[in-house]
Design an enzyme around this catalytic site. Structure first.
Site, mmCIF file in Angstrom:
data_model
loop_
_atom_site.group_PDB
_atom_site.id
_atom_site.type_symbol
_atom_site.label_atom_id
_atom_site.label_comp_id
_atom_site.label_asym_id
_atom_site.label_seq_id
_atom_site.Cartn_x
_atom_site.Cartn_y
_atom_site.Cartn_z
ATOM 1 N N VAL A 16 0.878 -1.012 -0.019
ATOM 2 C CA VAL A 16 -0.538 -0.164 -0.124
ATOM 3 C C VAL A 16 1.123 0.631 0.241
ATOM 4 O O VAL A 16 0.707 2.433 -0.932
ATOM 5 C CB VAL A 16 -1.304 -0.687 1.046
ATOM 6 C CG1 VAL A 16 -2.383 1.629 1.091
ATOM 7 C CG2 VAL A 16 -1.873 -0.981 1.353
ATOM 8 N N GLU A 133 -10.346 5.828 5.546
ATOM 9 C CA GLU A 133 -10.944 4.849 4.548
ATOM 10 C C GLU A 133 -10.094 4.057 4.073
ATOM 11 O O GLU A 133 -10.513 2.560 3.921
ATOM 12 C CB GLU A 133 -10.893 5.744 3.685
ATOM 13 C CG GLU A 133 -11.641 5.620 2.408
ATOM 14 C CD GLU A 133 -13.410 5.354 2.773
ATOM 15 O OE1 GLU A 133 -13.992 6.137 3.230
ATOM 16 O OE2 GLU A 133 -14.169 4.196 3.207
ATOM 17 N N GLY A 138 -10.963 -1.971 1.441
ATOM 18 C CA GLY A 138 -9.702 -1.276 0.466
ATOM 19 C C GLY A 138 -10.045 -0.248 -0.360
ATOM 20 O O GLY A 138 -10.709 1.482 0.572
ATOM 21 N N LYS A 209 -13.185 -5.362 10.717
ATOM 22 C CA LYS A 209 -13.758 -4.752 9.191
ATOM 23 C C LYS A 209 -15.676 -4.188 9.496
ATOM 24 O O LYS A 209 -16.201 -2.863 10.128
ATOM 25 C CB LYS A 209 -13.596 -4.503 7.881
ATOM 26 C CG LYS A 209 -12.460 -4.452 7.526
ATOM 27 C CD LYS A 209 -12.659 -5.528 6.218
ATOM 28 C CE LYS A 209 -11.159 -6.449 5.166
ATOM 29 N NZ LYS A 209 -10.980 -6.733 5.185
ATOM 30 N N GLY A 307 -5.471 -4.728 -2.595
ATOM 31 C CA GLY A 307 -4.433 -4.642 -3.432
ATOM 32 C C GLY A 307 -4.098 -3.545 -3.579
ATOM 33 O O GLY A 307 -4.437 -2.459 -2.839
HETATM 34 N N1 LIG Z 1 -2.315 -5.320 0.951
HETATM 35 C C1 LIG Z 1 -3.381 -4.586 1.335
HETATM 36 O O1 LIG Z 1 -4.231 -4.809 0.191
HETATM 37 C C2 LIG Z 1 -4.322 -3.723 2.195
HETATM 38 C C3 LIG Z 1 -5.534 -3.148 2.107
HETATM 39 C C4 LIG Z 1 -6.018 -2.658 2.995
HETATM 40 C C5 LIG Z 1 -5.665 -2.273 4.447
HETATM 41 N N2 LIG Z 1 -4.741 -2.500 4.618
HETATM 42 C C6 LIG Z 1 -3.418 -2.386 5.596
HETATM 43 O O2 LIG Z 1 -2.170 -2.213 5.412
HETATM 44 C C7 LIG Z 1 -1.808 -2.006 5.876
HETATM 45 C C8 LIG Z 1 -0.347 -2.378 4.864
HETATM 46 O O3 LIG Z 1 -0.144 -3.275 4.362
HETATM 47 P P1 LIG Z 1 0.758 -4.045 3.163
HETATM 48 O O4 LIG Z 1 0.228 -4.867 2.554
HETATM 49 O O5 LIG Z 1 1.269 -2.788 2.365
HETATM 50 O O6 LIG Z 1 2.086 -4.284 3.565
HETATM 51 P P2 LIG Z 1 4.136 -4.437 3.625
HETATM 52 O O7 LIG Z 1 2.874 -5.260 2.442
HETATM 53 O O8 LIG Z 1 3.689 -6.009 4.304
HETATM 54 O O9 LIG Z 1 4.276 -4.193 3.899
HETATM 55 C C9 LIG Z 1 4.847 -3.003 4.726
HETATM 56 C C10 LIG Z 1 5.786 -2.316 5.015
HETATM 57 O O10 LIG Z 1 5.790 -1.667 6.143
HETATM 58 C C11 LIG Z 1 7.165 -1.220 7.011
HETATM 59 N N3 LIG Z 1 7.390 -1.806 8.166
HETATM 60 C C12 LIG Z 1 6.352 -3.239 9.072
HETATM 61 N N4 LIG Z 1 7.477 -2.482 10.198
HETATM 62 C C13 LIG Z 1 8.001 -1.872 10.328
HETATM 63 C C14 LIG Z 1 8.767 -1.132 11.583
HETATM 64 N N5 LIG Z 1 8.284 -2.263 12.681
HETATM 65 N N6 LIG Z 1 8.784 0.079 11.247
HETATM 66 C C15 LIG Z 1 9.297 0.804 10.052
HETATM 67 N N7 LIG Z 1 8.367 0.291 8.649
HETATM 68 C C16 LIG Z 1 8.356 -1.107 9.049
HETATM 69 C C17 LIG Z 1 8.046 -2.948 6.489
HETATM 70 O O11 LIG Z 1 9.239 -3.012 5.910
HETATM 71 P P3 LIG Z 1 10.040 -3.790 5.130
HETATM 72 O O12 LIG Z 1 10.054 -3.204 3.701
HETATM 73 O O13 LIG Z 1 11.572 -2.491 4.854
HETATM 74 O O14 LIG Z 1 10.359 -5.145 4.858
HETATM 75 C C18 LIG Z 1 7.204 -2.694 4.602
HETATM 76 O O15 LIG Z 1 7.451 -1.801 3.734
HETATM 77 C C19 LIG Z 1 -1.669 -2.897 6.878
HETATM 78 O O16 LIG Z 1 -2.244 -2.363 8.417
HETATM 79 C C20 LIG Z 1 -3.057 -3.955 6.385
HETATM 80 O O17 LIG Z 1 -3.541 -3.986 6.694
HETATM 81 C C21 LIG Z 1 -3.486 -3.605 3.406
#
Ligand SMILES: NC(=O)c1ccc[n+]([C@@H]2O[C@H](COP(=O)([O-])OP(=O)(O)OC[C@H]3O[C@@H](n4cnc5c(N)ncnc54)[C@H](OP(=O)(O)O)[C@@H]3O)[C@@H](O)[C@H]2O)c1
Length: 356
Positions: A16, A133, A138, A209, A307
């Site tokens: 994201v 939001e 999503g 949610k 996504g």
């Molecule tokens: N993916 C989706 O489709 C989606 C949809 C709705 C909501 N969300 C929500 O959005 C959030 C992010 O999701 P995501 O899918 O983008 O996660 P992700 O791909 O796993 O990315 C997490 C990011 O956070 C960084 N990170 C984790 N712990 C950290 C810390 N302690 N200090 C500094 N950086 C840290 C990671 O660093 P590195 O890159 O160095 O590992 C990575 O860049 C979550 O809360 C998720 O529930 C996601």
């Protein structure tokens, strides 16, 4: 066009976070002109865990840090975007940002559902908003729909398919007759399930949610320990066959129902949905939320529930709102002191043939 530039601190540059960067690279001018010159954003700091990781964007290396505190301390950062996930470091970061008077944008439903009472109280005390939001469904603008578009309605029911992974697995079990472990394996291979699928398949991702939707619809903070949650792990091909023979499909349904005595019932569980029900046709990784208001009647919100593009699109809409309106009233404020949650400890068979 002469826009005010707002400094953004991005915590997390994964799916994201990188999506937010890409949208701002591509559409910043568009956002500036649509907001009639009032909004232009610049990402000034990016916190990640691993500085050495290869990233598929052109974000300059000097923006990156592993120190989350820098986002709060850096005076050029006006708004903090929390996209790291989890409930520990994310909680500390959001608290610190609010205490520093920096509005927060987050997509973290687990954080808000489990620690919402502390965070929203702090947000209120600090008169600094939290926008979320992206935390529900999503790319579907369901939070703003409840906060704004449907504000003139008593919300009688919300029924949602709000976990794409479970929905995909159940669809494959239905269409291809797969057993749960095979369908899960397929979802992982296609990238529709995380390496750790626990929260998706045990119902808690959807329940988080539903808790947020219930809080917004009914104006009180909901204790996550008192909602009923069952996942899809125990659904068998036989359940699906019986359902089909009776005219139903099995879906992981999240319900927020207002009972006649005013109590609010919140459930997430595998349910029998009539094949004729509008939600029965929501397939794959798509999400849908059906809302029944006392004035508007039934309305349906449908789209991509996860996504990079869809979720980052919701983050951007919150960022624009935060830039435009730096006031805590736009986050979540409890409004109904009398509202009560029905304590759900008993299972019940859920079948739906029409809007509840
Ligand atoms: N993916 C989706 O489709 C989606 C949809 C709705 C909501 N969300 C929500 O959005 C959030 C992010 O999701 P995501 O899918 O983008 O996660 P992700 O791909 O796993 O990315 C997490 C990011 O956070 C960084 N990170 C984790 N712990 C950290 C810390 N302690 N200090 C500094 N950086 C840290 C990671 O660093 P590195 O890159 O160095 O590992 C990575 O860049 C979550 O809360 C998720 O529930 C996601």
């Amino acid at each position: 066009m002469n826009c005010t530039v707002t400094g953004v601190g991005l915590a997390g540059f994964g799916t994201v976070g990188a999506g937010v960067w890409k949208i701002l690279q591509q559409n910043n001018e568009l956002i500036c002109s649509r907001s009639q010159g009032t909004v232009q954003m610049e990402i000034r700091k990016i916190a990640v865990r691993d500085l050495k990781k290869t990233r598929d964007t052109d974000a300059p290396a000097n923006l990156f840090t592993t120190n989350l505190e820098q986002l709060v301390d850096d005076p050029s950062v006006d708004i903090v975007v929390e996209l790291i996930g989890g409930t520990d470091a994310a909680f500390d970061l959001v608290c610190a940002a609010l205490k520093a008077g920096k509005p927060v944008v987050t997509g973290n439903k687990a954080l808000l559902a489990e620690k919402g009472p502390e965070l929203f109280t702090l947000s209120q005390q600090q008169r600094t908003p939290i926008y979320f939001e992206a935390a529900v469904a999503g790319g579907i603008p369901i939070i703003k729909a409840l906060q704004e578009s449907l504000i003139g309605n008593e919300i009688n029911s919300i029924a949602g398919i709000i976990n794409g992974t479970s929905n995909y697995i159940l669809q494959r079990m239905t269409e291809a007759g797969l057993a749960y472990p095979e369908a899960l394996q397929e979802a992982k291979q296609l990238g529709y399930a995380e390496a750790d699928e626990t929260l998706d398949v045990n119902g808690w991702d959807a329940a988080h949610k539903a808790i947020l939707l219930g809080s917004l619809a009914h104006g009180f903070l909901i204790d996550y320990e008192n909602v009923y949650v069952r996942g899809i792990e125990k659904v068998t091909p036989l359940d699906i066959r019986f359902a089909s023979e009776l005219g139903y499909v099995v879906k992981l349904l999240s319900l927020v129902l207002k009972r006649e005595n005013g109590e609010i019932e919140i459930r997430t569980q595998p349910s029998f949905l009539s094949k004729k029900h509008i939600l029965a046709s929501v397939n794959g990784v798509f999400n849908a939320v059906a809302i029944k208001g006392d004035q508007v009647g039934e309305s349906l919100f449908y789209g991509r529930g996860a996504g990079q593009g869809p979720t980052a699109s919701s983050v951007i809409s919150d960022l624009v709102e935060a830039c435009r309106n730096n006031s805590s009233e736009r986050g979540f404020l409890p409004t109904d002191q009398k509202a009560a949650l029905l304590r759900l400890i008993t299972p019940r068979l859920l079948t739906m043939s029409a809007f509840p």
